[in-house]
Design a protein around this motif. Structure first.
Motif, PDB file in Angstrom:
ATOM      1  N   ALA A 116       0.841  -1.206   0.000  1.00  0.00           N
ATOM      2  CA  ALA A 116       0.000   0.000   0.000  1.00  0.00           C
ATOM      3  C   ALA A 116       0.872   1.251   0.000  1.00  0.00           C
ATOM      4  CB  ALA A 116      -0.933  -0.002   1.204  1.00  0.00           C
ATOM      5  N   ASP A 117       1.913   1.248   0.810  1.00  0.00           N
ATOM      6  CA  ASP A 117       2.817   2.401   0.868  1.00  0.00           C
ATOM      7  C   ASP A 117       3.497   2.630  -0.478  1.00  0.00           C
ATOM      8  OD1 ASP A 117       2.861   3.259   3.816  1.00  0.00           O
ATOM      9  OD2 ASP A 117       3.195   1.098   3.933  1.00  0.00           O
ATOM     10  N   LEU A 118       3.955   1.559  -1.102  1.00  0.00           N
ATOM     11  CA  LEU A 118       4.605   1.707  -2.410  1.00  0.00           C
ATOM     12  C   LEU A 118       3.634   2.241  -3.456  1.00  0.00           C
ATOM     13  CD1 LEU A 118       6.781  -1.534  -2.662  1.00  0.00           C
ATOM     14  CD2 LEU A 118       7.536   0.786  -2.160  1.00  0.00           C
ATOM     15  N   ALA A 119       2.426   1.699  -3.478  1.00  0.00           N
ATOM     16  CA  ALA A 119       1.442   2.141  -4.471  1.00  0.00           C
ATOM     17  C   ALA A 119       1.122   3.626  -4.301  1.00  0.00           C
ATOM     18  CB  ALA A 119       0.170   1.303  -4.371  1.00  0.00           C
ATOM     19  N   VAL A 120       0.906   4.052  -3.064  1.00  0.00           N
ATOM     20  CA  VAL A 120       0.595   5.468  -2.821  1.00  0.00           C
ATOM     21  C   VAL A 120       1.826   6.328  -3.114  1.00  0.00           C
ATOM     22  CG1 VAL A 120      -0.069   7.186  -1.080  1.00  0.00           C
ATOM     23  CG2 VAL A 120      -1.245   4.973  -1.167  1.00  0.00           C
ATOM     24  N   PHE A 121       2.992   5.886  -2.692  1.00  0.00           N
ATOM     25  CA  PHE A 121       4.229   6.649  -2.915  1.00  0.00           C
ATOM     26  C   PHE A 121       4.430   6.946  -4.398  1.00  0.00           C
ATOM     27  CE2 PHE A 121       8.750   6.834  -3.948  1.00  0.00           C
ATOM     28  CZ  PHE A 121       9.214   7.784  -3.046  1.00  0.00           C
ATOM     29  N   TYR A 122       4.399   5.904  -5.228  1.00  0.00           N
ATOM     30  CA  TYR A 122       4.631   6.107  -6.656  1.00  0.00           C
ATOM     31  C   TYR A 122       3.501   6.889  -7.313  1.00  0.00           C
ATOM     32  CZ  TYR A 122       8.561   2.898  -6.248  1.00  0.00           C
ATOM     33  OH  TYR A 122       9.736   2.300  -5.881  1.00  0.00           O
ATOM     34  N   SER A 173       4.607  14.555   4.395  1.00  0.00           N
ATOM     35  CA  SER A 173       6.000  14.846   4.053  1.00  0.00           C
ATOM     36  C   SER A 173       6.947  13.940   4.826  1.00  0.00           C
ATOM     37  CB  SER A 173       6.330  16.312   4.345  1.00  0.00           C
ATOM     38  OG  SER A 173       5.606  17.161   3.492  1.00  0.00           O
ATOM     39  N   ARG A 174       6.668  13.727   6.113  1.00  0.00           N
ATOM     40  CA  ARG A 174       7.497  12.835   6.943  1.00  0.00           C
ATOM     41  C   ARG A 174       7.491  11.430   6.367  1.00  0.00           C
ATOM     42  NH1 ARG A 174       5.117   9.452   9.834  1.00  0.00           N
ATOM     43  NH2 ARG A 174       3.293  10.747  10.225  1.00  0.00           N
ATOM     44  N   TRP A 175       6.301  10.918   6.061  1.00  0.00           N
ATOM     45  CA  TRP A 175       6.155   9.567   5.509  1.00  0.00           C
ATOM     46  C   TRP A 175       6.875   9.469   4.160  1.00  0.00           C
ATOM     47  CZ3 TRP A 175       3.549   8.570   0.904  1.00  0.00           C
ATOM     48  CH2 TRP A 175       3.373   7.227   0.596  1.00  0.00           C
ATOM     49  N   PHE A 176       6.630  10.424   3.277  1.00  0.00           N
ATOM     50  CA  PHE A 176       7.219  10.400   1.944  1.00  0.00           C
ATOM     51  C   PHE A 176       8.740  10.463   2.029  1.00  0.00           C
ATOM     52  CE2 PHE A 176       8.609  11.805  -2.141  1.00  0.00           C
ATOM     53  CZ  PHE A 176       7.720  11.245  -3.038  1.00  0.00           C
ATOM     54  N   ASP A 177       9.259  11.366   2.844  1.00  0.00           N
ATOM     55  CA  ASP A 177      10.698  11.516   2.976  1.00  0.00           C
ATOM     56  C   ASP A 177      11.328  10.241   3.528  1.00  0.00           C
ATOM     57  OD1 ASP A 177      13.112  13.005   2.729  1.00  0.00           O
ATOM     58  OD2 ASP A 177      13.054  13.411   4.878  1.00  0.00           O
ATOM     59  N   GLN A 181      14.862   4.444  -6.699  1.00  0.00           N
ATOM     60  CA  GLN A 181      15.253   3.928  -8.009  1.00  0.00           C
ATOM     61  C   GLN A 181      15.836   4.995  -8.933  1.00  0.00           C
ATOM     62  OE1 GLN A 181      12.386   1.256  -9.787  1.00  0.00           O
ATOM     63  NE2 GLN A 181      11.772   0.490  -7.786  1.00  0.00           N
ATOM     64  N   GLY A 182      16.838   5.702  -8.431  1.00  0.00           N
ATOM     65  CA  GLY A 182      17.561   6.651  -9.269  1.00  0.00           C
ATOM     66  C   GLY A 182      16.997   8.057  -9.313  1.00  0.00           C
ATOM     67  N   HIS A 183      15.783   8.265  -8.838  1.00  0.00           N
ATOM     68  CA  HIS A 183      15.235   9.616  -8.805  1.00  0.00           C
ATOM     69  C   HIS A 183      15.973  10.429  -7.748  1.00  0.00           C
ATOM     70  CE1 HIS A 183      11.808   9.198 -11.478  1.00  0.00           C
ATOM     71  NE2 HIS A 183      11.606   7.989 -10.964  1.00  0.00           N
ATOM     72  N   GLU A 184      16.081  11.721  -7.996  1.00  0.00           N
ATOM     73  CA  GLU A 184      16.708  12.604  -7.015  1.00  0.00           C
ATOM     74  C   GLU A 184      15.852  12.677  -5.760  1.00  0.00           C
ATOM     75  OE1 GLU A 184      17.913  16.490  -8.298  1.00  0.00           O
ATOM     76  OE2 GLU A 184      18.376  15.748 -10.309  1.00  0.00           O
ATOM     77  N   LEU A 185      16.504  12.891  -4.642  1.00  0.00           N
ATOM     78  CA  LEU A 185      15.773  13.102  -3.394  1.00  0.00           C
ATOM     79  C   LEU A 185      14.997  14.411  -3.486  1.00  0.00           C
ATOM     80  CD1 LEU A 185      18.451  12.152  -0.729  1.00  0.00           C
ATOM     81  CD2 LEU A 185      16.282  10.991  -1.102  1.00  0.00           C
ATOM     82  N   ILE A 186      13.759  14.366  -3.073  1.00  0.00           N
ATOM     83  CA  ILE A 186      12.957  15.583  -3.007  1.00  0.00           C
ATOM     84  C   ILE A 186      13.319  16.274  -1.702  1.00  0.00           C
ATOM     85  CG2 ILE A 186      10.612  16.511  -2.833  1.00  0.00           C
ATOM     86  CD1 ILE A 186       9.711  14.127  -4.579  1.00  0.00           C
ATOM     87  N   ASN A 187      13.576  17.566  -1.770  1.00  0.00           N
ATOM     88  CA  ASN A 187      14.019  18.323  -0.610  1.00  0.00           C
ATOM     89  C   ASN A 187      12.847  18.649   0.315  1.00  0.00           C
ATOM     90  OD1 ASN A 187      15.276  19.961   1.220  1.00  0.00           O
ATOM     91  ND2 ASN A 187      15.917  21.493  -0.252  1.00  0.00           N
ATOM     92  N   PHE A 188      12.958  18.211   1.560  1.00  0.00           N
ATOM     93  CA  PHE A 188      11.961  18.544   2.568  1.00  0.00           C
ATOM     94  C   PHE A 188      12.555  19.457   3.642  1.00  0.00           C
ATOM     95  CE2 PHE A 188      10.085  14.885   0.600  1.00  0.00           C
ATOM     96  CZ  PHE A 188       8.736  15.205   0.580  1.00  0.00           C
TER      97      PHE A 188
END
Length: 178
Positions: A116-122, A143-147, A157-164
């Protein structure tokens, strides 16, 4: 989005060959492996889990209740989050609801990360990527969960970290009073 790219990312995370991912005549995502075709986002994710030995599948949370809740969140991602993220007003409501849900939770189901977390994350990745620093502050739990999830390179998977990091909001918060 709940699309071929998301299926491929989840397959990669689960260390399962994604097979041939395509769309059928009804524009439903399909996966073909060894001449066996499975259609539908949730059905494909279930098949990927069944083929995987990944820890996310064997995290000790295999009760019927947990399985149903995971399926429910995946369906929510398909039916509400993916289409709603295209409309700014609906997207704000979705993010607010997800933020509220995560107020006292670390994950969407149980005490460990699930499918569930992966599906929502992507599904929300591009939406979260487009948020301003102030928006990220407004959705602090989300934001806490996503980060937390994005810190795992297998998920990112290679994407840049989103800045929080919100330290540069300090300049906005310090006003001068006369």
């Amino acid at each position: 989005m709940c699309d071929a790219e998301t299926v491929t990312k989840i397959a990669n995370y689960l260390r399962v060959p994604p097979g041939k991912i395509a769309y059928n005549n009804e524009k439903i995502v399909t996966r073909t492996v060894k001449n066996k075709t499975v259609s539908g986002f949730t059905t494909i994710l279930t098949a990927l889990c069944n083929e995987s030995n990944a820890e996310i599948v064997k995290n000790g949370q295999t009760s019927i209740e947990v399985e149903c809740l995971v399926q429910q969140w995946i369906e929510y991602a398909v039916l509400y989050i993916a289409p709603g993220s295209k409309d700014k007003h609906i997207a704000q409501n979705l993010l607010r609801d997800l933020n509220t849900y995560l107020l006292k939770r670390s994950y969407f189901v149980g005490q460990a990360m699930t499918l569930a977390d992966l599906a929502v994350f992507y599904t929300i990745h591009n939406l979260v990527k487009s948020l301003s620093p102030l928006d990220k502050e407004n959705y602090l739990n989300l934001s806490r969960w996503f980060d937390h999830l994005q810190q795992n390179a297998k998920i990112r998977q290679g994407h840049e970290l989103i800045n929080f990091n919100t330290i540069y909001l300090h300049g906005w918060a310090t006003g001068t009073h006369k």
